[in-house]
Design a protein around this motif. Structure first.
Motif, PDB file in Angstrom:
ATOM      1  N   GLN A   1       0.860  -1.053  -0.097  1.00 49.63           N
ATOM      2  CA  GLN A   1       0.044  -0.193  -0.238  1.00 49.63           C
ATOM      3  C   GLN A   1       0.747   1.391   0.029  1.00 49.63           C
ATOM      4  O   GLN A   1       0.499   2.182  -0.749  1.00 49.63           O
ATOM      5  CB  GLN A   1      -0.928   0.093   1.248  1.00 49.63           C
ATOM      6  CG  GLN A   1      -1.895  -0.996   1.223  1.00 49.63           C
ATOM      7  CD  GLN A   1      -2.592  -1.243   2.620  1.00 49.63           C
ATOM      8  OE1 GLN A   1      -2.525  -0.246   3.529  1.00 49.63           O
ATOM      9  NE2 GLN A   1      -3.261  -2.164   2.853  1.00 49.63           N
ATOM     10  N   LEU A   2       1.780   1.300   0.812  1.00 47.35           N
ATOM     11  CA  LEU A   2       2.783   2.284   1.049  1.00 47.35           C
ATOM     12  C   LEU A   2       3.812   2.764  -0.518  1.00 47.35           C
ATOM     13  O   LEU A   2       3.882   3.977  -0.447  1.00 47.35           O
ATOM     14  CB  LEU A   2       3.820   2.281   2.117  1.00 47.35           C
ATOM     15  CG  LEU A   2       3.276   2.057   3.576  1.00 47.35           C
ATOM     16  CD1 LEU A   2       4.234   1.861   4.655  1.00 47.35           C
ATOM     17  CD2 LEU A   2       2.202   3.145   3.953  1.00 47.35           C
ATOM     18  N   ALA A   3       3.932   1.468  -1.157  1.00 42.60           N
ATOM     19  CA  ALA A   3       4.565   2.027  -2.300  1.00 42.60           C
ATOM     20  C   ALA A   3       3.791   2.808  -3.311  1.00 42.60           C
ATOM     21  O   ALA A   3       4.671   3.124  -4.440  1.00 42.60           O
ATOM     22  CB  ALA A   3       4.854   0.576  -2.797  1.00 42.60           C
ATOM     23  N   GLU A   4       2.712   2.853  -3.221  1.00 42.90           N
ATOM     24  CA  GLU A   4       1.853   3.780  -4.042  1.00 42.90           C
ATOM     25  C   GLU A   4       2.456   5.297  -4.139  1.00 42.90           C
ATOM     26  O   GLU A   4       2.264   6.167  -5.060  1.00 42.90           O
ATOM     27  CB  GLU A   4       0.399   3.604  -3.854  1.00 42.90           C
ATOM     28  CG  GLU A   4      -0.067   2.241  -4.027  1.00 42.90           C
ATOM     29  CD  GLU A   4      -1.656   2.356  -3.933  1.00 42.90           C
ATOM     30  OE1 GLU A   4      -2.295   3.337  -3.790  1.00 42.90           O
ATOM     31  OE2 GLU A   4      -2.280   1.073  -3.987  1.00 42.90           O
ATOM     32  N   HIS A   5       2.997   5.618  -2.842  1.00 47.02           N
ATOM     33  CA  HIS A   5       3.330   7.022  -2.868  1.00 47.02           C
ATOM     34  C   HIS A   5       4.644   7.332  -2.160  1.00 47.02           C
ATOM     35  O   HIS A   5       5.508   8.226  -2.446  1.00 47.02           O
ATOM     36  CB  HIS A   5       2.339   7.646  -1.596  1.00 47.02           C
ATOM     37  CG  HIS A   5       0.748   7.782  -2.029  1.00 47.02           C
ATOM     38  ND1 HIS A   5       0.208   8.540  -2.965  1.00 47.02           N
ATOM     39  CD2 HIS A   5      -0.239   6.808  -1.371  1.00 47.02           C
ATOM     40  CE1 HIS A   5      -0.939   7.971  -2.932  1.00 47.02           C
ATOM     41  NE2 HIS A   5      -1.225   7.296  -2.246  1.00 47.02           N
ATOM     42  N   ALA A   6       5.176   6.176  -1.477  1.00 45.66           N
ATOM     43  CA  ALA A   6       6.595   6.471  -0.925  1.00 45.66           C
ATOM     44  C   ALA A   6       7.405   6.516  -2.130  1.00 45.66           C
ATOM     45  O   ALA A   6       7.349   5.933  -2.935  1.00 45.66           O
ATOM     46  CB  ALA A   6       6.810   5.513   0.167  1.00 45.66           C
ATOM     47  N   GLN A   7       8.605   7.094  -1.896  1.00 45.70           N
ATOM     48  CA  GLN A   7       9.813   7.002  -2.736  1.00 45.70           C
ATOM     49  C   GLN A   7      10.292   5.765  -3.000  1.00 45.70           C
ATOM     50  O   GLN A   7      10.643   5.311  -3.971  1.00 45.70           O
ATOM     51  CB  GLN A   7      10.903   8.150  -2.412  1.00 45.70           C
ATOM     52  CG  GLN A   7      12.029   8.345  -3.440  1.00 45.70           C
ATOM     53  CD  GLN A   7      12.951   9.189  -3.011  1.00 45.70           C
ATOM     54  OE1 GLN A   7      14.239   8.951  -3.154  1.00 45.70           O
ATOM     55  NE2 GLN A   7      12.450  10.420  -2.645  1.00 45.70           N
ATOM     56  N   ALA A   8      10.353   5.163  -1.800  1.00 44.72           N
ATOM     57  CA  ALA A   8      10.893   3.548  -1.687  1.00 44.72           C
ATOM     58  C   ALA A   8      10.237   3.024  -0.401  1.00 44.72           C
ATOM     59  O   ALA A   8      10.114   3.799   0.520  1.00 44.72           O
ATOM     60  CB  ALA A   8      12.332   3.431  -1.787  1.00 44.72           C
ATOM     61  N   VAL A   9      10.431   1.676  -0.469  1.00 44.33           N
ATOM     62  CA  VAL A   9       9.492   0.913   0.541  1.00 44.33           C
ATOM     63  C   VAL A   9      10.392  -0.385   1.095  1.00 44.33           C
ATOM     64  O   VAL A   9      10.821  -1.159  -0.068  1.00 44.33           O
ATOM     65  CB  VAL A   9       8.261   0.472   0.543  1.00 44.33           C
ATOM     66  CG1 VAL A   9       7.722  -0.257   1.640  1.00 44.33           C
ATOM     67  CG2 VAL A   9       7.236   1.670   0.256  1.00 44.33           C
ATOM     68  N   ILE A  10      10.693  -0.447   2.435  1.00 41.46           N
ATOM     69  CA  ILE A  10      11.293  -1.762   2.674  1.00 41.46           C
ATOM     70  C   ILE A  10      10.299  -2.240   3.876  1.00 41.46           C
ATOM     71  O   ILE A  10      10.068  -1.522   4.573  1.00 41.46           O
ATOM     72  CB  ILE A  10      12.753  -1.529   3.202  1.00 41.46           C
ATOM     73  CG1 ILE A  10      13.822  -1.337   2.099  1.00 41.46           C
ATOM     74  CG2 ILE A  10      13.293  -2.993   4.054  1.00 41.46           C
ATOM     75  CD1 ILE A  10      14.884  -0.953   2.588  1.00 41.46           C
ATOM     76  N   ALA A  11       9.922  -3.288   3.663  1.00 38.28           N
ATOM     77  CA  ALA A  11       8.812  -4.085   4.473  1.00 38.28           C
ATOM     78  C   ALA A  11       9.353  -5.532   5.098  1.00 38.28           C
ATOM     79  O   ALA A  11       9.500  -6.287   4.128  1.00 38.28           O
ATOM     80  CB  ALA A  11       7.506  -4.133   4.074  1.00 38.28           C
ATOM     81  N   ARG A  12       9.655  -5.580   6.398  1.00 37.05           N
ATOM     82  CA  ARG A  12       9.882  -6.805   7.006  1.00 37.05           C
ATOM     83  C   ARG A  12       9.504  -6.998   8.087  1.00 37.05           C
ATOM     84  O   ARG A  12       9.097  -6.378   8.962  1.00 37.05           O
ATOM     85  CB  ARG A  12      11.705  -6.687   7.241  1.00 37.05           C
ATOM     86  CG  ARG A  12      12.330  -6.438   5.981  1.00 37.05           C
ATOM     87  CD  ARG A  12      12.642  -7.641   5.058  1.00 37.05           C
ATOM     88  NE  ARG A  12      13.570  -7.065   4.077  1.00 37.05           N
ATOM     89  CZ  ARG A  12      12.894  -6.822   2.869  1.00 37.05           C
ATOM     90  NH1 ARG A  12      11.742  -6.649   2.468  1.00 37.05           N
ATOM     91  NH2 ARG A  12      13.791  -6.574   1.830  1.00 37.05           N
ATOM     92  N   ALA A  13       9.234  -8.562   8.482  1.00 37.58           N
ATOM     93  CA  ALA A  13       8.718  -8.995   9.827  1.00 37.58           C
ATOM     94  C   ALA A  13       9.926  -8.910  10.715  1.00 37.58           C
ATOM     95  O   ALA A  13      11.047  -9.648  10.490  1.00 37.58           O
ATOM     96  CB  ALA A  13       8.118 -10.220   9.673  1.00 37.58           C
TER      97      ALA A  13
END
Length: 281
Positions: free
Chosen positions: A50-62
Motif C-alpha cells: 500500500q505504501l509503495a503507491e506514494h513513498a519514494q521507496a519501501v522496505i517491509a520486513r517481519a
C-alpha cells in the motif's frame, strides 16, 4: 508550512496497524523512503504494498523487537540500501494491564523486553548511522500513563515511564551529534482497543453509554485519531523542529491528571451496569 520530507529515510516499528500505520502512511504521502516492520510477515507485506503507491521507496520486513540480532540486521539492511537512516519512529509495543494482586514479575519483565528493550534495541542500532551523517531524529511513541501513573495497569505505567525517561536521557546526550530525541505520549487514541474495552463490559450497556463514560476524563470530548499523532511525527522529523530535543509531548486532548481517576470510573460504571442488569431480571 511546507514540510519537505522527500529525501528522508524513515524506519517505523509496529507499522502494520494503528498509530504506526498512520505514521507510515503520512511519511509515504510526503514522498519519504519508508522502512516498516511488525511481527506478522503477511500484514507488513500488505502494508508495504500500500505504501509503495506514494513513498519514494519501501522496505517491509517481519521483525521481532525482542531479537537483538534481528533488529540490527533490519536497520543495517535499510541503511545500506539507502545510504543511511534519518528518522526512527519507535512505535512497537502495546499496553498491558494488571495490578499487585494479579501480576507476576515475569509478566512485567516480558512486557519490559518488548517495550523498554525493544525501543532501546532500535535506538542502539540506528544511532551509529545517524552519528556518521551527523543528522538524526528519533521519535518515541509512548503513553500518558508513563507520565502520570494510574492506580492500575502496572506494566504499562512502569515500562512507559522507563521509555519516557530513556527518551529524555537520549534527548540530552545525543544532540551533540545533531540527533534529536522526543517522546509523544498517547491519551485515548482510537486504534481498535476501545472496541475491545467496550466488549469487556458485557451485556446491558450501549456503546454510547460506554463512550460517554470514557469521555468524562477527556476535556476535548472525543477519542484521538491515529492521524492526530502522525502530524506531530512529521513535524518533529522536519527542520521546523530543529531545536526540540528531550521534549515530552502529550497527545491526549487535554487529559492530564484525570487519567488517574479512570480505573475507578470504569469499575464504578461496570458495577452500575451489573446492578441495572440484575434489577431487570
Amino acid at each position: 508550512m511546507n514540510i519537505d520530507l522527500r529525501a528522508k529515510r524513515v524506519i517505523i516499528t509496529g507499522a502494520s496497524r494503528g498509530i504506526g500505520l498512520a505514521i507510515a502512511r503520512a511519511f509515504a504521502a510526503e514522498g519519504a523512503r519508508v522502512a516498516i516492520c511488525a511481527r506478522s510477515e503477511a500484514d507488513v507485506r500488505e502494508v508495504g504494498a500500500q505504501l509503495a503507491e506514494h513513498a519514494q521507496a519501501v522496505i517491509a520486513r517481519a521483525v521481532d523487537v525482542t531479537d537483538s540480532e534481528g533488529v540490527k540486521a533490519f536497520v543495517a539492511e535499510v541503511a545500506h540500501a539507502w545510504g543511511g537512516v534519518d528518522v526512527l519512529v519507535n512505535n512497537a509495543g502495546q499496553g498491558r494491564g494488571g495490578n499487585l494482586d494479579t501480576l507476576t514479575p515475569e509478566v512485567i519483565l516480558e512486557h519490559a523486553n518488548i517495550l523498554q528493550m525493544g525501543h532501546f534495541r532500535f535506538v542502539q542500532a540506528v544511532v551509529p548511522f545517524m552519528r556518521e551523517q551527523r543528522w538524526g531524529r528519533i521519535i518515541e511513541i509512548n503513553a500518558l500513563a508513563g507520565v502520570i501513573p494510574t492506580p492500575d495497569g502496572i506494566p504499562s505505567v512502569i515500562n512507559r515511564a522507563s521509555c519516557i525517561a530513556l527518551s529524555r536521557s537520549l534527548g540530552m546526550s545525543l544532540p551533540k551529534d545533531n540527533i534529536l530525541v522526543n517522546s509523544l505520549n498517547m491519551g485515548w487514541i482510537d486504534t481498535g482497543q476501545w472496541d475491545r474495552h467496550y466488549k469487556e463490559m458485557g451485556p446491558g450497556v450501549s456503546r454510547e453509554e460506554f463512550d460517554a463514560m470514557v469521555m468524562k476524563v477527556v476535556p476535548l470530548g472525543r477519542y484521538g485519531k491515529p492521524e492526530d499523532v502522525a502530524g506531530m511525527a512529521l513535524f518533529l522529523a522536519s527542520e521546523y523542529a530543529s531545536f526540540i530535543s528531550a521534549a515530552s509531548i502529550d497527545i491526549a486532548g487535554g487529559m492530564g491528571g484525570q487519567i488517574a481517576y479512570f480505573p475507578t470510573l470504569k469499575r464504578d460504571f461496570a458495577a452500575t451496569i451489573a446492578a441495572r442488569n440484575a434489577a431487570s431480571e
